[in-house]
Scaffold this active site. Structure first.
Site, PDB file in Angstrom:
ATOM      1  N   ARG A 177     -10.633   8.798 -82.549  1.00 24.52           N
ATOM      2  CA  ARG A 177     -11.650   8.075 -81.691  1.00 24.52           C
ATOM      3  C   ARG A 177     -11.422   6.731 -81.623  1.00 24.52           C
ATOM      4  NH1 ARG A 177     -18.267   9.175 -81.601  1.00 24.52           N
ATOM      5  NH2 ARG A 177     -18.014   8.409 -84.097  1.00 24.52           N
ATOM      6  N   ASP A 463     -24.542   6.330 -89.807  1.00 25.40           N
ATOM      7  CA  ASP A 463     -23.272   5.749 -89.401  1.00 25.40           C
ATOM      8  C   ASP A 463     -23.815   4.471 -88.393  1.00 25.40           C
ATOM      9  OD1 ASP A 463     -23.790   7.000 -87.181  1.00 25.40           O
ATOM     10  OD2 ASP A 463     -22.139   8.195 -87.090  1.00 25.40           O
TER      11      ASP A 463
HETATM   12  C1  LIG Z   1     -23.310   9.599 -84.852  1.00 28.76           C
HETATM   13  C2  LIG Z   1     -21.793  10.075 -85.168  1.00 28.76           C
HETATM   14  O1  LIG Z   1     -21.058   9.220 -84.527  1.00 28.76           O
HETATM   15  S1  LIG Z   1     -21.191  11.106 -86.085  1.00 28.76           S
HETATM   16  C3  LIG Z   1     -19.669  10.895 -86.492  1.00 28.76           C
HETATM   17  C4  LIG Z   1     -19.376   9.739 -87.272  1.00 28.76           C
HETATM   18  N1  LIG Z   1     -20.028   9.884 -88.561  1.00 28.76           N
HETATM   19  C5  LIG Z   1     -19.156  10.421 -89.622  1.00 28.76           C
HETATM   20  O2  LIG Z   1     -17.941  11.117 -89.529  1.00 28.76           O
HETATM   21  C6  LIG Z   1     -19.742  10.787 -90.871  1.00 28.76           C
HETATM   22  C7  LIG Z   1     -18.650  11.789 -91.934  1.00 28.76           C
HETATM   23  N2  LIG Z   1     -19.438  11.971 -93.127  1.00 28.76           N
HETATM   24  C8  LIG Z   1     -19.041  11.198 -93.971  1.00 28.76           C
HETATM   25  O3  LIG Z   1     -18.872  10.074 -94.065  1.00 28.76           O
HETATM   26  C9  LIG Z   1     -19.604  11.837 -95.372  1.00 28.76           C
HETATM   27  O4  LIG Z   1     -19.795  13.144 -95.433  1.00 28.76           O
HETATM   28  C10 LIG Z   1     -20.801  11.175 -96.119  1.00 28.76           C
HETATM   29  C11 LIG Z   1     -20.771   9.638 -96.158  1.00 28.76           C
HETATM   30  C12 LIG Z   1     -22.022  11.166 -95.032  1.00 28.76           C
HETATM   31  C13 LIG Z   1     -21.194  11.579 -97.063  1.00 28.76           C
HETATM   32  O5  LIG Z   1     -20.269  11.366 -98.278  1.00 28.76           O
HETATM   33  P1  LIG Z   1     -20.377  11.787 -99.699  1.00 28.76           P
HETATM   34  O6  LIG Z   1     -21.656  11.380-100.340  1.00 28.76           O
HETATM   35  O7  LIG Z   1     -18.934  11.137-100.426  1.00 28.76           O
HETATM   36  O8  LIG Z   1     -19.875  13.374 -99.746  1.00 28.76           O
HETATM   37  P2  LIG Z   1     -19.560  14.182-101.001  1.00 28.76           P
HETATM   38  O9  LIG Z   1     -19.712  13.403-102.213  1.00 28.76           O
HETATM   39  O10 LIG Z   1     -20.673  15.165-100.837  1.00 28.76           O
HETATM   40  O11 LIG Z   1     -18.170  14.710-100.734  1.00 28.76           O
HETATM   41  C14 LIG Z   1     -17.750  15.966-101.426  1.00 28.76           C
HETATM   42  C15 LIG Z   1     -16.253  16.024-100.932  1.00 28.76           C
HETATM   43  O12 LIG Z   1     -16.266  16.164 -99.576  1.00 28.76           O
HETATM   44  C16 LIG Z   1     -15.497  15.374 -99.098  1.00 28.76           C
HETATM   45  N3  LIG Z   1     -16.034  14.944 -97.819  1.00 28.76           N
HETATM   46  C17 LIG Z   1     -17.407  14.688 -97.286  1.00 28.76           C
HETATM   47  N4  LIG Z   1     -17.316  14.387 -95.770  1.00 28.76           N
HETATM   48  C18 LIG Z   1     -16.385  14.471 -95.483  1.00 28.76           C
HETATM   49  C19 LIG Z   1     -15.791  14.457 -94.163  1.00 28.76           C
HETATM   50  N5  LIG Z   1     -16.858  14.094 -93.229  1.00 28.76           N
HETATM   51  N6  LIG Z   1     -14.718  14.782 -93.938  1.00 28.76           N
HETATM   52  C20 LIG Z   1     -13.872  14.883 -94.885  1.00 28.76           C
HETATM   53  N7  LIG Z   1     -14.295  15.195 -96.250  1.00 28.76           N
HETATM   54  C21 LIG Z   1     -15.196  14.698 -96.533  1.00 28.76           C
HETATM   55  C22 LIG Z   1     -15.515  14.149 -99.833  1.00 28.76           C
HETATM   56  O13 LIG Z   1     -14.450  13.223 -99.661  1.00 28.76           O
HETATM   57  C23 LIG Z   1     -15.470  14.842-101.188  1.00 28.76           C
HETATM   58  O14 LIG Z   1     -14.228  15.290-101.515  1.00 28.76           O
HETATM   59  P3  LIG Z   1     -13.772  15.492-102.964  1.00 28.76           P
HETATM   60  O15 LIG Z   1     -14.586  16.243-103.536  1.00 28.76           O
HETATM   61  O16 LIG Z   1     -12.284  15.893-102.682  1.00 28.76           O
HETATM   62  O17 LIG Z   1     -13.788  14.295-103.764  1.00 28.76           O
HETATM   63  O1  LIG Z   2     -20.919   9.421 -81.786  1.00 27.87           O
HETATM   64  C1  LIG Z   2     -21.919  10.154 -81.787  1.00 27.87           C
HETATM   65  C2  LIG Z   2     -23.151   9.754 -81.697  1.00 27.87           C
HETATM   66  O2  LIG Z   2     -24.212  10.648 -81.931  1.00 27.87           O
HETATM   67  O3  LIG Z   2     -23.404   8.766 -81.589  1.00 27.87           O
HETATM   68 MG   LIG Z   3     -21.733   7.527 -81.057  1.00 24.83          MG
END
Ligand SMILES: CC(=O)SCCNC(=O)CCNC(=O)[C@H](O)C(C)(C)COP(=O)(O)OP(=O)(O)OC[C@H]1O[C@@H](n2cnc3c(N)ncnc32)[C@H](O)[C@@H]1OP(=O)(O)O
Ligand SMILES: O=CC(=O)O
Ligand SMILES: [Mg+2]
Length: 562
Positions: A177, A463
């Site tokens: 994206r 986010d």
């Molecule tokens: C509205 C929108 O646009 S939604 C789309 C955009 N938003 C996103 O993509 C959010 C994605 N998610 C994240 O960034 C994270 O999950 C967070 C920040 C919400 C939480 O992160 P953390 O608190 O670090 O998660 P946590 O400590 O439970 O992570 C545990 C493990 O899972 C992994 N993990 C957590 N989320 C993700 C993810 N989305 N992708 C890959 N790995 C992940 C961590 O890297 C960690 O790995 P490790 O055990 O090997 O070190």
């Molecule tokens: O990108 C996703 C959203 O819900 O905003």
């Molecule tokens: Mg969005």
């Protein structure tokens, strides 16, 4: 070589094509792998070919805003009725992404890229947008990470845990994206102007990866993209032309590149057929970007005091306007033969409280079950821990079928009207609502300013999209001095009350994160920025436009030879 480490070459400068100036830090790895002269030439060609189209589209956004601010409402365009009522389909879905029942999303950070690709999800949406703070370092190392991922060579050594991360044999399919049209890339100038952020993200990624991607991931198709924050089909038309230009440059078949468009602005819900039509040879569906959609509802109606939102937590998918949006999206996509993707549940696993964790997982399950039953073909997960629950909801409803494009046509949604899509959300406004918005908005911005674009706050994923809701809701309540009707006290939101809330919430943040972190972090800068935007007489278009100026770091010396 370690990622992002500075080393010198003979010039300590990027070798650039004519008219291109790189103002970001020099890094040999960025130079060798990403900012190659031919890749920059491709980005510059895209910029030159499309800059006037983009400028026109952004001017049209301003005009539409003026219309809404004068009392107008968004609606279906009578001029494109022939497209909505026409009998046409998008190109068939590529076999590699027929089944997209669970898609994990996340920033393009190295360890997370590996974890996401290994997560068991069908797709990984690698994010240069809502989940990423677009610093030079994050963007360029993100490009390196994606290139290594597509090549299959990516690895990461977590020294603290002495753990090495590598790709599994089976990985998720990669979608990328890029940023929205409105964001510039201030570290790359083309003909004296900052480049368009999304053309940099798209151009560099496409140039370096299309061949390997088509071989390793796409079964002859690809690369695949998600396209954010569009407001009108004319913006989709630009993307379609960008794709055609890229396919021509690469010498690959037209229709190779595929994209899913996020329907995440209120004006775009009235353009779904038109958006698919413009991208019909390059489309692989639409997605309910529900968080930005809520933000956009407030933004579109910023001058409509009769359409104020209740507390953020009350604006869920069961509100009539949200339900109508997702159902019409399903119908539209399935009529045109492409995926109708669901959205993101904001819950994430709660590690230290099993009961709270169970309650959160229950909410996720219900949300995903609702999506699967409604006819969505897949959904988003913010965290690997959510994948099993999401997968089960879709497995239970779809069985072995890869999607529901043929089986859930949702003809009943054909009757959804403009009124349904615009219906005022119901609910109450509370003091806790404004406090939570303030606490979350400031902490998110503080994280963003230090390089993190997605963070866990109060057991939810935050986010750029969710933070926008906090900001614009505060702005709206302040602007119209709303009464907090959910508390039974009849308190009105005004500057004095908001000032008190900000002071008290800052004190709470300091208690919660600890004095040391509070002092070292960017909480005070974030507070100033967030507060200014909440109190501004005219609503800022995006939270991150102002914030971006604070993360731009131009290299002290010239870092490219013109
Ligand atoms: C509205 C929108 O646009 S939604 C789309 C955009 N938003 C996103 O993509 C959010 C994605 N998610 C994240 O960034 C994270 O999950 C967070 C920040 C919400 C939480 O992160 P953390 O608190 O670090 O998660 P946590 O400590 O439970 O992570 C545990 C493990 O899972 C992994 N993990 C957590 N989320 C993700 C993810 N989305 N992708 C890959 N790995 C992940 C961590 O890297 C960690 O790995 P490790 O055990 O090997 O070190
Ligand atoms: O990108 C996703 C959203 O819900 O905003
Ligand atoms: Mg969005």
């Amino acid at each position: 070589m370690e990622l992002g480490k500075t080393t010198s070459n003979k010039f300590n400068a990027y070798d650039v094509p004519q008219g291109v100036d790189i103002r970001g830090r020099y890094c040999e790895q960025f130079d060798n792998k990403i900012l190659t002269k031919d890749a920059l030439q491709f980005v510059a060609d895209l910029q030159r070919e499309f800059r006037n189209h983009i400028k026109y589209a952004m001017d049209c956004r301003k005009e539409a805003k003026m219309r809404y601010n004068q009392g107008g409402l968004p609606g279906f365009d009578p001029a494109t009725r022939y497209i909505r009522e026409g009998d046409w389909s998008c190109a068939p879905v590529p076999p590699a992404v027929d089944d997209r029942r669970v898609e994990i999303t996340g920033p393009v950070e190295r360890k997370m890229v590996i974890n996401a690709l290994n997560s068991g999800a069908n797709v990984f949406m690698a994010d240069f947008e809502d989940a990423l703070s677009p610093s030079w370092e994050n963007l360029m190392s993100g490009q390196v990470n994606l290139k290594d991922a597509v090549d299959g060579t990516i690895s990461f050594h977590d020294k603290a845990r002495n753990r090495v991360y590598k790709l599994n044999d089976q990985t998720a399919k990669l979608f990328v994206r890029p940023r929205g049209w409105h964001l510039h890339e201030a570290h790359i100038f083309i003909d004296g102007e900052p480049a368009t952020g999304c053309l940099v993200d798209f151009g560099l990624y496409f140039f370096h990866n299309y061949a390997a991607f088509r071989q390793n991931q796409g079964q002859g198709f690809g690369p695949f993209f998600y396209l954010p924050k569009m407001e009108h089909s004319r913006e989709a038309k630009i993307w379609n032309s960008v794709f055609e230009r890229a396919e021509k440059m690469a010498g690959i078949e037209g229709g190779s590149i595929r994209a899913t468009v996020l329907i995440e602005t209120l004006p775009a819900v009235f353009q779904m057929d038109e958006i698919l039509y413009e991208l019909r040879d390059h489309s692989v569906g639409l997605n309910c970007g529900r968080w930005d959609y809520i933000f956009s509802y407030v933004k579109t109606f910023q001058a409509h005091p009769d359409r104020l939102l209740p507390d953020r937590v009350q604006v869920g998918m069961t509100q009539h306007f949200m339900k109508s949006y997702s159902e019409l999206l399903i119908r539209t996509c399935h009529m045109r033969g492409v995926h109708a993707m669901g959205g993101m549940a904001a819950q994430i696993p709660i590690k230290d409280d099993p009961a709270a964790n169970e309650a959160a997982m229950d909410l996720v399950k219900k949300d995903k079950l609702r999506e699967a039953r409604a006819g969505h073909d897949g959904t988003w997960a913010a965290h690997p821990g959510l994948i099993p629950a999401c997968m089960k909801a879709f497995d239970d409803n779809m069985g072995n079928a890869p999607n529901q494009i043929q089986s859930k046509k949702r003809e009943d949604a054909a009757n959804i009207t403009e009124e349904d899509l615009l219906q005022r959300p119901s609910g109450v406004r509370t003091m806790e609502g404004i406090r939570l918005n303030t606490r979350v908005g400031i902490q998110y911005l503080a994280a963003w300013l230090t390089g993190s674009g997605s963070v866990p706050l109060y057991n939810l994923m935050e986010d750029a999209a969710t933070a926008e809701i906090s900001r614009v809701q505060n702005w709206q309540w302040l602007k119209y001095e709303v009464e907090l009707d959910g508390d039974g006290l009849g308190v009105k939101v005004n500057r004095e009350l908001f000032g008190r809330v900000v002071d008290e919430e800052m004190a709470r943040i300091e208690r919660e994160v600890g004095k040391e972190k509070f002092k070292k972090g960017k909480y005070k800068e974030a507070c100033k920025m967030f507060t200014r935007q909440c109190k501004a007489p005219a609503l800022d278009d995006f939270l991150t436009l102002d914030a971006y100026n604070h993360i731009v770091i131009h290299h002290p010396k010239r870092s490219s030879r013109l």
